[in-house]
Scaffold this motif. Sequence first.
Motif, PDB file in Angstrom:
ATOM      1  N   ASP A  47       0.985  -1.189   0.105  1.00  9.28           N
ATOM      2  CA  ASP A  47      -0.137  -0.020   0.116  1.00  9.28           C
ATOM      3  C   ASP A  47       0.908   1.247  -0.116  1.00  9.28           C
ATOM      4  N   PRO A  48       0.355   2.409  -0.496  1.00  9.42           N
ATOM      5  CA  PRO A  48       1.196   3.691  -0.564  1.00  9.42           C
ATOM      6  C   PRO A  48       1.500   4.112   0.806  1.00  9.42           C
ATOM      7  N   VAL A  57       1.479   7.136   2.840  1.00 10.28           N
ATOM      8  CA  VAL A  57       0.894   8.675   2.832  1.00 10.28           C
ATOM      9  C   VAL A  57       1.591   9.792   3.718  1.00 10.28           C
ATOM     10  N   SER A  62       1.828  13.807   5.046  1.00  9.74           N
ATOM     11  CA  SER A  62       1.112  14.796   4.939  1.00  9.74           C
ATOM     12  C   SER A  62       1.719  16.100   5.937  1.00  9.74           C
ATOM     13  N   THR A  77      -1.501  16.385  -4.424  1.00 10.45           N
ATOM     14  CA  THR A  77      -0.812  15.342  -4.161  1.00 10.45           C
ATOM     15  C   THR A  77       0.328  15.253  -4.998  1.00 10.45           C
ATOM     16  N   ARG A 102       3.850  12.361  -5.869  1.00 10.49           N
ATOM     17  CA  ARG A 102       4.380  10.839  -5.840  1.00 10.49           C
ATOM     18  C   ARG A 102       5.686  10.909  -6.378  1.00 10.49           C
ATOM     19  N   VAL A 123       2.930   8.684  -1.461  1.00 13.60           N
ATOM     20  CA  VAL A 123       2.107   9.898  -1.778  1.00 13.60           C
ATOM     21  C   VAL A 123       2.362  11.071  -0.872  1.00 13.60           C
ATOM     22  N   ASP A 164       0.669  14.473   0.452  1.00 10.15           N
ATOM     23  CA  ASP A 164      -0.514  14.776   0.598  1.00 10.15           C
ATOM     24  C   ASP A 164      -0.233  16.530   0.800  1.00 10.15           C
TER      25      ASP A 164
END
Length: 296
Positions: A4-5, A7, A9, A227, A229, A240, A242
């Motif tokens: 899974d990516p 993330v 932030s 976003t 990447r 990712v 954010d």
Amino acid sequence: MTSDPLVLSRPAEIRAVLADPRFTVEPVPRPPFALTVAWLRGAVGRFAEGSTHAERRAAAEAVLAGLDPDALRAEAFRLASRDTGGHPCPPEPEPERVPVLVLAVALGVRAEDGPEAVEAVAAIAPAYLPGPGAGPYETDVAAADAGLVRLSRLLGDPAPERLAVVAGLLAQAYGPMTGLVRGALAAAPARCAAGAGTGTGEPPTAGTWTARELLHETLRHDPPVRTLRRRAPGDGRTVVLDVAAAGRDPETPRGPDLARTGDEPEFLAFGAGPRACPGRQVALALAAGTIEAATR
């Protein structure tokens, strides 16, 4: 199994990744020259790494260095003022396309061909920067390729190296620039509605915000680039970044506060580190001129 990516932030985390050359962009094929978006993506710096990225970025920076942000801002103001037809609330979507129109002419399109160039770039952009996971059936590749053919013709069919730089700058600017102007105009007090007595729910001080303050607040609160990447070193896991969430982080100052102090923050919508957007000053000048005309 694909992980899974990851993330991120927080602003500091995002800046650390963008500054670390071990985090790379997703690779793209590099087909031979043809007037296709696949060729264009393989010929620009955005999707390259190492010395290839450095050389292509330098070519883009050289083209941008020949532009005068103050003159571009004045021209955007002039065109946006003309497009309003004398009304205080200009019709959509014309104001948001003014920056791309001005930029296309500055990069070599004849003024009378500017609107056609904007239509061509609008066709190219979705295939040049497709959304995450977008496949060939989610973007109109044929329309994008036809747009590149039109844009090349309007530019006088330049050499492939020049075409890659100019078309890449325009395609990369289209979505963020239109989104930035649209967002800033939405954030501004609705002057027509306020004049009609309907109210907007804006705080009383919002009507005093300048174009610069509106841009800063939009880049913080509603950035057109939400976003970014990267691929992590080692396992190649998608990271990712954010940007939209980072703008709401408590450590990020509000736009009006920054603008009033004269500070020029490096908003994450423009990236950071060695791959930061080289056209930041040009983009802000074009957007400011448009917003000044559309909100006066």
